[in-house]
Write a protein that holds these residues in place. Sequence first.
Motif, PDB file in Angstrom:
ATOM      1  N   CYS A 118      -2.018   0.851  -9.941  1.00  0.00           N
ATOM      2  CA  CYS A 118      -1.218  -0.220  -9.356  1.00  0.00           C
ATOM      3  C   CYS A 118      -0.323  -0.794 -10.445  1.00  0.00           C
ATOM      4  O   CYS A 118      -0.685  -0.768 -11.631  1.00  0.00           O
ATOM      5  CB  CYS A 118      -2.082  -1.309  -8.727  1.00  0.00           C
ATOM      6  SG  CYS A 118      -3.409  -1.929  -9.776  1.00  0.00           S
ATOM      7  N   ASP A 171       0.845  -1.200   0.000  1.00  0.00           N
ATOM      8  CA  ASP A 171       0.000   0.000   0.000  1.00  0.00           C
ATOM      9  C   ASP A 171       0.878   1.247   0.000  1.00  0.00           C
ATOM     10  O   ASP A 171       1.603   1.522   0.956  1.00  0.00           O
ATOM     11  CB  ASP A 171      -0.904  -0.008   1.230  1.00  0.00           C
ATOM     12  CG  ASP A 171      -1.993   1.059   1.160  1.00  0.00           C
ATOM     13  OD1 ASP A 171      -1.972   1.854   0.201  1.00  0.00           O
ATOM     14  OD2 ASP A 171      -2.856   1.091   2.049  1.00  0.00           O
ATOM     15  N   SER A 192      -9.380   5.544  -0.236  1.00  0.00           N
ATOM     16  CA  SER A 192      -8.981   4.146  -0.287  1.00  0.00           C
ATOM     17  C   SER A 192      -8.003   3.926  -1.432  1.00  0.00           C
ATOM     18  O   SER A 192      -7.972   4.680  -2.400  1.00  0.00           O
ATOM     19  CB  SER A 192     -10.207   3.248  -0.452  1.00  0.00           C
ATOM     20  OG  SER A 192     -10.899   3.580  -1.646  1.00  0.00           O
ATOM     21  N   SER A 193      -7.206   2.875  -1.320  1.00  0.00           N
ATOM     22  CA  SER A 193      -6.271   2.517  -2.377  1.00  0.00           C
ATOM     23  C   SER A 193      -6.943   1.524  -3.326  1.00  0.00           C
ATOM     24  O   SER A 193      -8.008   0.963  -3.038  1.00  0.00           O
ATOM     25  CB  SER A 193      -4.995   1.905  -1.788  1.00  0.00           C
ATOM     26  OG  SER A 193      -5.308   0.769  -0.990  1.00  0.00           O
ATOM     27  N   GLY A 218      -1.484   1.919  -5.298  1.00  0.00           N
ATOM     28  CA  GLY A 218      -1.631   3.342  -5.064  1.00  0.00           C
ATOM     29  C   GLY A 218      -3.078   3.754  -4.921  1.00  0.00           C
ATOM     30  O   GLY A 218      -3.993   2.928  -4.813  1.00  0.00           O
ATOM     31  N   TYR A 219      -3.286   5.066  -4.944  1.00  0.00           N
ATOM     32  CA  TYR A 219      -4.637   5.617  -4.822  1.00  0.00           C
ATOM     33  C   TYR A 219      -5.444   5.439  -6.104  1.00  0.00           C
ATOM     34  O   TYR A 219      -6.627   5.082  -6.060  1.00  0.00           O
ATOM     35  CB  TYR A 219      -4.545   7.096  -4.450  1.00  0.00           C
ATOM     36  CG  TYR A 219      -5.858   7.836  -4.539  1.00  0.00           C
ATOM     37  CD1 TYR A 219      -6.908   7.530  -3.678  1.00  0.00           C
ATOM     38  CD2 TYR A 219      -6.042   8.840  -5.473  1.00  0.00           C
ATOM     39  CE1 TYR A 219      -8.112   8.204  -3.754  1.00  0.00           C
ATOM     40  CE2 TYR A 219      -7.240   9.523  -5.555  1.00  0.00           C
ATOM     41  CZ  TYR A 219      -8.266   9.199  -4.695  1.00  0.00           C
ATOM     42  OH  TYR A 219      -9.463   9.874  -4.785  1.00  0.00           O
ATOM     43  N   SER A 220      -4.801   5.635  -7.235  1.00  0.00           N
ATOM     44  CA  SER A 220      -5.523   5.571  -8.509  1.00  0.00           C
ATOM     45  C   SER A 220      -4.897   4.614  -9.504  1.00  0.00           C
ATOM     46  O   SER A 220      -5.361   4.529 -10.636  1.00  0.00           O
ATOM     47  CB  SER A 220      -5.598   6.965  -9.139  1.00  0.00           C
ATOM     48  OG  SER A 220      -4.293   7.485  -9.345  1.00  0.00           O
ATOM     49  N   SER A 246      -4.854   1.615   4.067  1.00  0.00           N
ATOM     50  CA  SER A 246      -5.976   2.467   3.661  1.00  0.00           C
ATOM     51  C   SER A 246      -7.301   1.810   4.002  1.00  0.00           C
ATOM     52  O   SER A 246      -7.411   0.579   4.019  1.00  0.00           O
ATOM     53  CB  SER A 246      -5.903   2.743   2.156  1.00  0.00           C
ATOM     54  OG  SER A 246      -4.660   3.311   1.805  1.00  0.00           O
ATOM     55  N   SER A 292      -3.347  11.312  -8.309  1.00  0.00           N
ATOM     56  CA  SER A 292      -4.176  11.407  -7.107  1.00  0.00           C
ATOM     57  C   SER A 292      -4.585  12.852  -6.836  1.00  0.00           C
ATOM     58  O   SER A 292      -5.719  13.112  -6.431  1.00  0.00           O
ATOM     59  CB  SER A 292      -3.417  10.848  -5.900  1.00  0.00           C
ATOM     60  OG  SER A 292      -3.038   9.507  -6.120  1.00  0.00           O
ATOM     61  N   ASP A 329       1.724   8.290  -9.328  1.00  0.00           N
ATOM     62  CA  ASP A 329       0.441   8.086  -8.651  1.00  0.00           C
ATOM     63  C   ASP A 329       0.022   9.343  -7.897  1.00  0.00           C
ATOM     64  O   ASP A 329      -1.174   9.654  -7.827  1.00  0.00           O
ATOM     65  CB  ASP A 329       0.544   6.898  -7.698  1.00  0.00           C
ATOM     66  CG  ASP A 329      -0.799   6.524  -7.083  1.00  0.00           C
ATOM     67  OD1 ASP A 329      -1.696   6.100  -7.837  1.00  0.00           O
ATOM     68  OD2 ASP A 329      -0.955   6.666  -5.859  1.00  0.00           O
ATOM     69  N   GLU A 330       0.975  10.072  -7.328  1.00  0.00           N
ATOM     70  CA  GLU A 330       0.639  11.309  -6.618  1.00  0.00           C
ATOM     71  C   GLU A 330       0.118  12.375  -7.588  1.00  0.00           C
ATOM     72  O   GLU A 330      -0.774  13.150  -7.236  1.00  0.00           O
ATOM     73  CB  GLU A 330       1.866  11.827  -5.873  1.00  0.00           C
ATOM     74  CG  GLU A 330       2.184  11.044  -4.613  1.00  0.00           C
ATOM     75  CD  GLU A 330       3.367  11.619  -3.857  1.00  0.00           C
ATOM     76  OE1 GLU A 330       4.049  12.492  -4.443  1.00  0.00           O
ATOM     77  OE2 GLU A 330       3.599  11.206  -2.720  1.00  0.00           O
ATOM     78  N   ASN A 390      -0.544   4.387  -0.784  1.00  0.00           N
ATOM     79  CA  ASN A 390      -1.501   5.492  -0.840  1.00  0.00           C
ATOM     80  C   ASN A 390      -0.973   6.693  -0.058  1.00  0.00           C
ATOM     81  O   ASN A 390      -0.810   6.637   1.167  1.00  0.00           O
ATOM     82  CB  ASN A 390      -2.836   5.035  -0.253  1.00  0.00           C
ATOM     83  CG  ASN A 390      -3.931   6.066  -0.414  1.00  0.00           C
ATOM     84  OD1 ASN A 390      -3.703   7.173  -0.897  1.00  0.00           O
ATOM     85  ND2 ASN A 390      -5.139   5.712  -0.014  1.00  0.00           N
TER      86      ASN A 390
END
Length: 303
Positions: free
Chosen positions: A67, A21, A121-122, A63-65, A156, A107, A103-104, A23
């Motif tokens: 993988c 994870d 959530s991830s 990640g958040y949005s 997350s 995100s 990913d950031e 996130n």
Amino acid sequence: MASVASKLYSDDVSLLVLLLDTNPFFWDTISTTFSQFLSHVLAFLNAVLGLNQLNKVVVIATGYSSCDYIYDSSNVSSESRGTGMPALFGSLLEKLEDFIAKDEERSSSKEEEDHVDRIASSLLSGSLSMALCYIQRVFRSGHLHPQPRILCLQGSPDGPEQYVAVMNSIFSAQRLMVPIDSCYIGTQNSAFLQQASYITGGVHHAPKQLDGLFQFLTTIFATDLHSRSFVQLPKPVGVDFRASCFCHKKTIDMGYVCSVCLSIFCEHHKKCSTCGSVFGQSKLDGANASSSINDRKRKAPDS
């Protein structure tokens, strides 16, 4: 929990697919830094590879949005295994840094579009699907393969909108006889991971302190499937089996289930939004309506 016995190396050779994870919204809310957490994880992966020279490790960043695969020990030469952790996981750290940066960026733009008060959530459903796809490729390779298992290192909170995709992955892992272990490091417990470990025969644990995370990982999750019958591992206590409704994507205690496609709704609908089946009037609603009518009939008119 073994797969096809004729294709296995031996009973103590493992293929560990680790879901990590990353996130950023979660790591900003706890005192432990991601670099400290990562040091425990790298030491754990090094220990798994050291238990047997045939062991394999695959790491998927969640990640958040997005993988992605960031490490595959089968692509690392045997010479580099003996040079120590810095050389062994050098490619992992490079790919992880690139993944987190990308990913950031995604995100930040996505958070501006749909801002919520809770911790985001991830993408657990995506990383589970990627892990099962990798294991399926190993099964179909035609060569001898180790015993696969999945380990989710998650912090997350659950995303109710991912309920269907996560449950499909859990049942697919159960069909393939692949256990899903889970180590939840967040403040709240995860119903998704509890159900995943319970259904697939894996181990679920939620350590209260992350200072000794390496000890938890090595003593609980480093054991191969054959050795688990000889050791005392944490047993599930009070598994949360609550589901998420298909209409509002919220976790519910009671709801309505379509008898055709088993879709779950928090409110009574005239028609199923998933399969199109037409529903009759709810017996509960009918009982409440009839009781209110009877109450009005019993009530005497005012004189």
